[in-house]
Scaffold this motif. Structure first.
Motif, PDB file in Angstrom:
ATOM      1  N   THR A 360       0.836  -1.206   0.000  1.00 39.82           N
ATOM      2  CA  THR A 360       0.000   0.000   0.000  1.00 39.82           C
ATOM      3  C   THR A 360       0.865   1.248   0.000  1.00 39.82           C
ATOM      4  O   THR A 360       0.607   2.200  -0.730  1.00 39.82           O
ATOM      5  N   HIS A 361       1.903   1.253   0.828  1.00 46.48           N
ATOM      6  CA  HIS A 361       2.857   2.362   0.892  1.00 46.48           C
ATOM      7  C   HIS A 361       4.051   1.878   1.702  1.00 46.48           C
ATOM      8  O   HIS A 361       4.001   0.787   2.283  1.00 46.48           O
ATOM      9  N   ALA A 362       5.096   2.674   1.770  1.00 44.94           N
ATOM     10  CA  ALA A 362       6.378   2.152   2.275  1.00 44.94           C
ATOM     11  C   ALA A 362       6.657   2.504   3.731  1.00 44.94           C
ATOM     12  O   ALA A 362       7.808   2.457   4.156  1.00 44.94           O
ATOM     13  N   HIS A 363       5.639   2.834   4.526  1.00 46.63           N
ATOM     14  CA  HIS A 363       5.895   3.015   5.963  1.00 46.63           C
ATOM     15  C   HIS A 363       6.406   1.700   6.553  1.00 46.63           C
ATOM     16  O   HIS A 363       6.069   0.616   6.059  1.00 46.63           O
ATOM     17  N   ILE A 364       7.178   1.841   7.659  1.00 54.83           N
ATOM     18  CA  ILE A 364       7.926   0.667   8.137  1.00 54.83           C
ATOM     19  C   ILE A 364       7.006  -0.480   8.572  1.00 54.83           C
ATOM     20  O   ILE A 364       7.347  -1.656   8.420  1.00 54.83           O
ATOM     21  N   ASP A 365       5.777  -0.140   9.052  1.00 55.77           N
ATOM     22  CA  ASP A 365       4.888  -1.221   9.489  1.00 55.77           C
ATOM     23  C   ASP A 365       4.255  -1.950   8.303  1.00 55.77           C
ATOM     24  O   ASP A 365       3.558  -2.946   8.483  1.00 55.77           O
ATOM     25  N   HIS A 366       4.502  -1.484   7.080  1.00 54.72           N
ATOM     26  CA  HIS A 366       3.949  -2.142   5.891  1.00 54.72           C
ATOM     27  C   HIS A 366       5.038  -2.778   5.023  1.00 54.72           C
ATOM     28  O   HIS A 366       4.740  -3.529   4.112  1.00 54.72           O
ATOM     29  N   LEU A 367       6.291  -2.433   5.299  1.00 52.08           N
ATOM     30  CA  LEU A 367       7.378  -2.933   4.464  1.00 52.08           C
ATOM     31  C   LEU A 367       8.513  -3.552   5.284  1.00 52.08           C
ATOM     32  O   LEU A 367       9.460  -4.102   4.745  1.00 52.08           O
ATOM     33  N   ASP A 463      -5.190   9.001  -0.156  1.00 49.64           N
ATOM     34  CA  ASP A 463      -4.318   9.965   0.507  1.00 49.64           C
ATOM     35  C   ASP A 463      -4.138   9.601   1.988  1.00 49.64           C
ATOM     36  O   ASP A 463      -5.110   9.430   2.722  1.00 49.64           O
ATOM     37  N   HIS A 464      -2.883   9.490   2.410  1.00 50.14           N
ATOM     38  CA  HIS A 464      -2.529   9.163   3.795  1.00 50.14           C
ATOM     39  C   HIS A 464      -1.443  10.165   4.222  1.00 50.14           C
ATOM     40  O   HIS A 464      -0.497   9.823   4.904  1.00 50.14           O
ATOM     41  N   HIS A 465      -1.586  11.412   3.734  1.00 47.50           N
ATOM     42  CA  HIS A 465      -0.541  12.436   3.767  1.00 47.50           C
ATOM     43  C   HIS A 465       0.658  11.968   2.945  1.00 47.50           C
ATOM     44  O   HIS A 465       1.744  12.525   3.024  1.00 47.50           O
ATOM     45  N   THR A 543      -5.918   0.039   3.623  1.00 47.08           N
ATOM     46  CA  THR A 543      -5.396   0.448   4.922  1.00 47.08           C
ATOM     47  C   THR A 543      -4.619   1.747   4.801  1.00 47.08           C
ATOM     48  O   THR A 543      -4.114   2.080   3.729  1.00 47.08           O
ATOM     49  N   ASP A 544      -4.559   2.466   5.903  1.00 46.04           N
ATOM     50  CA  ASP A 544      -3.828   3.724   5.992  1.00 46.04           C
ATOM     51  C   ASP A 544      -4.376   4.783   5.045  1.00 46.04           C
ATOM     52  O   ASP A 544      -3.784   5.093   4.013  1.00 46.04           O
ATOM     53  N   LEU A 545      -5.526   5.320   5.420  1.00 52.93           N
ATOM     54  CA  LEU A 545      -6.089   6.405   4.624  1.00 52.93           C
ATOM     55  C   LEU A 545      -6.771   7.408   5.538  1.00 52.93           C
ATOM     56  O   LEU A 545      -7.355   7.041   6.559  1.00 52.93           O
TER      57      LEU A 545
END
Ligand SMILES: [Zn+2]
Length: 641
Positions: A360-367, A463-465, A543-545
């Motif tokens: 979904t995006h590269a924040h540490i809890d997702h990657l 958008d999740h900022h 997730t994360d929106l």
């Protein structure tokens, strides 16, 4: 075959008195014929007129007695009075012939050498029927067979001739007709309710019982409610009952008032459905989303798994842990991952089968779990695709570049990263130890990031900022084989059914297939009789929106009418400020989006650790804001498939 004079005489069921004359001199009478031919009616009449007891050998559709068992009864003034029974594990006499025959053997021990009428299961075609007939003859030793049939030649004609039995062909009465599944389920339930009419709830210590048959795991509390069970002692069925619940190592069961104690509990594969009907139990492993024991240290999250259509899923870190959804395509031997959070990891043999990872995006809890995944891809594996928002290839490359790859040679992990910016797909090739390589672009205006002949995965940009992708898995049609028709065609199930599905899938209708009975038929002919194509079940992962109008509008469109929606619900509604600041959804926003998209089932996840380990408050709140959506809860069966 046209001349049946050799071993068959003919009578009509409309004249049971005339048939009585035929019975004289015979002790054990087998009544045989398809469901709906009037077997049970005829057996009842003969018992009443001839003063004989009857034995029922059909646990799924017994004419009398207790469903789930074979039993014997006498008939007085038009009513059956049950005298004895033996429980069998399954309602299906055709598939579980051995169990039925062994139970009959035990039952007949108590009947010694009495005469009786045997009401056979309505199984008349194919190997299963022939095997059942031979078994009944061996175990019950009939000396006369009454075969009800409108067909010529009689079903299993050769087997009857070879048996040496006296065979009488009985023409079914005009009124006899096939009862249908719904009617049989109601009839079976009525018999079961009558048996339990004066039942009382009794509480038994589970550790005092040996559980046999088909017991679900004890932790799966919901799989136990309504289960049919039998208490056995000394190899004989003492009584049967229905499980009310299990808790604190005790099982509460409704048992007949005159129950006899037993030390073995046979757990049958039959269960009362939510509609109150006694039916074959939903297979536990396939249908239930469950909590499984922990296997990582530190994480308090229960694991979540279940099914949507032809797809098995597992949320590896549960509701509170880092997002990582493992999706198994059950008929394709291949897996997909959605996000790569830290915590539990896939076994290596599964990680090898991952063809696509959707980030979904590269924040540490997702990657953060990428490193174990990377390690599992060292070896001679095909490249793995990774899909995600712009910038993903550079980040993955940086992670890989942090490792020294001097010894990997040609076993280096290979990835193809596809970045989607809402309109175009940019592709990169990444080989461990080498530099990032752009391999071109493709149009992605329809949002489809992956298309196969069985499904596609569509994305939408949220958008999740920071840009985030949500994903929808959209299967084409699901191909089902109508197992009930197999018997009708005299065919046995086997690996050839998968082959048939593959041909249907590929549209190869003119291919001719060799069947287990040696015959050959075209795929077109077989699929016409055996195959159903149902629309597949769509599901969504988001997730994360941020809770914004634009995000809501886009996600509702993506998730419209999905069967299952995996959706974050990071904060309670009261913490909406926190949710807004971090670009997350509250329970309320999650519920409202699911309700507006009219999804059938919602699996909320990514709960903030501040609420751990108790998910109840979150789930209660989600249910309150989405009363029409089925929200996943531990121990609630998920009707899928
Ligand atoms: Zn995030």
């Amino acid at each position: 075959m046209s001349d049946q004079g050799g071993c068959v005489e003919r009578f009509s069921a409309a004249n049971p008195e005339r048939l009585l004359g035929v019975l004289s001199g015979h002790r054990r009478i087998l009544v045989f014929g398809p469901a709906g031919s009037g077997k049970s009616t005829l057996a009842g009449t003969l018992c009443e007129l001839g003063g004989l007891p009857a034995v029922s050998a059909d646990p799924g559709s017994p004419a009398f007695g207790v469903p789930g068992s074979v039993g014997w009864a006498v008939r007085k003034h038009g009513r059956w009075l049950t005298q004895g029974m033996e429980a069998v594990c399954s309602l299906d006499a055709g598939r579980f012939r051995l169990g039925v025959l062994m139970a009959l053997g035990r039952l007949l021990n108590g009947l010694e050498d009495r005469a009786f009428v045997l009401d056979a299961p309505g199984l008349v075609r194919g190997m299963a029927a022939e095997e059942m007939l031979l078994g009944l003859i061996e175990v019950c030793k009939p000396d006369l067979a009454l075969v009800l049939s409108r067909e010529q030649p009689l079903p299993l004609y050769q087997a009857f001739c070879a048996s040496g039995l006296r065979v009488v062909h009985v023409q079914p009465s005009e009124q006899a007709r096939h009862p249908g599944r719904a009617f049989r389920a109601r009839w079976r339930t009525a018999l079961w309710d009558a048996y339990l009419q004066k039942a009382r709830e009794q509480s038994l210590e589970i550790r005092d019982l040996h559980l046999i048959g088909a017991p679900p795991p004890l932790a799966a509390v919901s799989a136990w409610a309504g289960r049919q069970v039998a208490l056995i002692r000394g190899g004989r069925t003492r009584c049967m009952g229905e499980v009310v619940n299990i808790a604190h190592e005790r099982m509460t069961i409704r048992l007949p008032a005159s129950m006899e104690a037993g030390d073995v509990l046979l757990v049958r594969d039959a269960q009362r459905s939510p509609q109150g009907l006694l039916r074959t139990a939903v297979p536990f492993v396939k249908e239930i989303i469950t909590q499984a024991p922990e296997d990582t240290e530190g994480s308090a999250s229960p694991k979540l798994c279940g099914r949507v259509g032809a797809v098995g899923f597992e949320m590896l870190n549960g509701m509170f842990g880092d997002p990582l959804l493992h999706v198994r395509l059950l008929h394709a031997g291949r897996s997909l991952l959605f996000d790569l959070g830290m915590g539990r990891r896939l076994p290596a043999r599964r990680a090898h089968q991952v063809s696509d990872v959707f980030i979904t995006h590269a924040h540490i809890d997702h990657l953060g779990g990428f490193l174990w995944f990377l390690r599992s891809r060292i070896g001679a594996f095909p490249s793995c695709r990774m899909h995600g928002p712009p910038g993903l290839a550079r980040r993955i490359h940086a992670l890989m570049d942090g490792i020294l790859w001097d010894r990997v040679g040609d076993r280096a992990p290979v990835f193809e990263v596809h970045e989607w910016n809402g309109s175009t797909i940019h592709r990169y090739r990444l080989v461990a130890g080498r530099s990032l390589q752009s391999i071109g672009t493709a149009s992605g205006s329809d949002g489809v990031l992956l298309a196969t002949d069985a499904f596609c995965v569509r994305a939408c940009l949220l958008d999740h900022h920071t840009p985030v992708l949500a994903y929808a898995f959209e299967p084409h049609g699901e191909i089902h084989v109508r197992k009930e028709r197999l018997e009708h065609l005299g065919l046995r199930p086997g690996p050839w059914l998968n082959e048939l599905k593959e041909h249907v899938h590929a549209g190869e209708t003119s291919v001719r297939m060799r069947l287990p009975d040696g015959s050959e038929r075209s795929v077109e002919e077989l699929s016409e009789h055996l195959v159903l194509v149902r629309p597949g079940k769509k599901w969504v992962y988001a997730t994360d929106l941020l809770d914004s109008d634009q995000n809501r509008e886009r996600l509702v469109r993506l998730a419209n009418l999905a069967h299952t929606m995996f959706c974050e619900a990071r904060f309670l509604a009261a913490d909406a400020k926190q949710a807004m600041a971090t670009g997350h959804l509250t329970t309320r926003a999650c519920a409202e989006i699911a309700a507006q998209a009219q999804v059938a089932r919602l699996v909320p996840f990514h709960f903030s650790q501040r609420y751990a380990p108790d998910a109840r408050r979150m789930l209660d709140e989600i249910e309150r804001y989405a009363p029409a959506v089925r929200v996943w809860r531990p121990d609630v069966p998920g009707e899928s498939a």
